[in-house]
Design a protein around this motif. Structure first.
Motif, short mmCIF file in Angstrom:
data_model
loop_
_atom_site.label_atom_id
_atom_site.label_comp_id
_atom_site.label_asym_id
_atom_site.label_seq_id
_atom_site.Cartn_x
_atom_site.Cartn_y
_atom_site.Cartn_z
N PRO A 1 97.53 1.68 14.37
CA PRO A 1 97.03 0.49 13.67
C PRO A 1 97.72 -0.81 14.11
CG PRO A 1 97.42 2.27 12.11
CD PRO A 1 97.99 2.71 13.43
N VAL A 2 99.01 -0.71 14.39
CA VAL A 2 99.76 -1.89 14.84
C VAL A 2 99.30 -2.30 16.24
CG1 VAL A 2 102.05 -2.80 15.42
CG2 VAL A 2 101.76 -1.36 13.40
N GLN B 1 93.88 -7.05 19.02
CA GLN B 1 92.98 -8.07 18.48
C GLN B 1 93.63 -9.45 18.56
OE1 GLN B 1 92.35 -6.30 14.63
NE2 GLN B 1 90.47 -5.28 15.29
N PHE B 2 94.94 -9.51 18.32
CA PHE B 2 95.65 -10.79 18.43
C PHE B 2 95.55 -11.32 19.86
CE2 PHE B 2 99.39 -13.29 19.44
CZ PHE B 2 99.40 -14.23 18.42
N ILE B 3 95.74 -10.44 20.84
CA ILE B 3 95.65 -10.86 22.24
C ILE B 3 94.26 -11.39 22.54
CG2 ILE B 3 95.66 -10.05 24.63
CD1 ILE B 3 97.84 -8.04 23.81
N GLU B 4 93.23 -10.70 22.04
CA GLU B 4 91.85 -11.13 22.28
C GLU B 4 91.59 -12.51 21.67
OE1 GLU B 4 89.56 -7.95 20.62
OE2 GLU B 4 89.94 -6.62 22.32
N ALA B 5 92.16 -12.75 20.49
CA ALA B 5 91.93 -14.02 19.79
C ALA B 5 92.78 -15.15 20.34
CB ALA B 5 92.20 -13.85 18.30
N ASN B 6 93.90 -14.81 20.94
CA ASN B 6 94.84 -15.84 21.40
C ASN B 6 95.08 -15.69 22.89
OD1 ASN B 6 95.76 -17.15 18.74
ND2 ASN B 6 95.89 -14.98 18.33
#
Length: 85
Positions: free
Chosen positions: A4-5, A11-16
């Protein structure tokens, strides 16, 4: 490593941007040099670093065309396989 982490960090990498994780890893690795840190604290930092490296690996697989779910499962299978050896 916790799936999960790793999923959340992916997802953080994809968004940022992946650079945020790379710089955070560098900071945490430098922090491990503090002599007054307890073993438990070093374990937590190590776990964070491992999860971040895992997320970067999964992100690379996704960029290479592997579907996200498959990339996450493949990565965790590799990790579990390495532990079992």
């Amino acid at each position: 490593m916790k799936l999960p982490v790793i999923k959340h960090l992916t997802q953080f990498i994809e968004a940022n941007d992946e650079d945020y994780l790379v710089e955070t890893i560098e900071t945490l690795e430098d922090l491990t040099e503090v002599s007054s840190l307890k073993d438990e604290e070093l374990d937590v930092i190590g776990e964070l670093i491992s999860n971040m490296y895992g997320a970067i690996e999964v992100h690379k697989m996704i960029k290479d065309g592997t579907p996200k779910k498959e990339a996450l499962n493949n990565f965790m299978s590799r990790v579990m396989g390495a532990i079992d050896k």
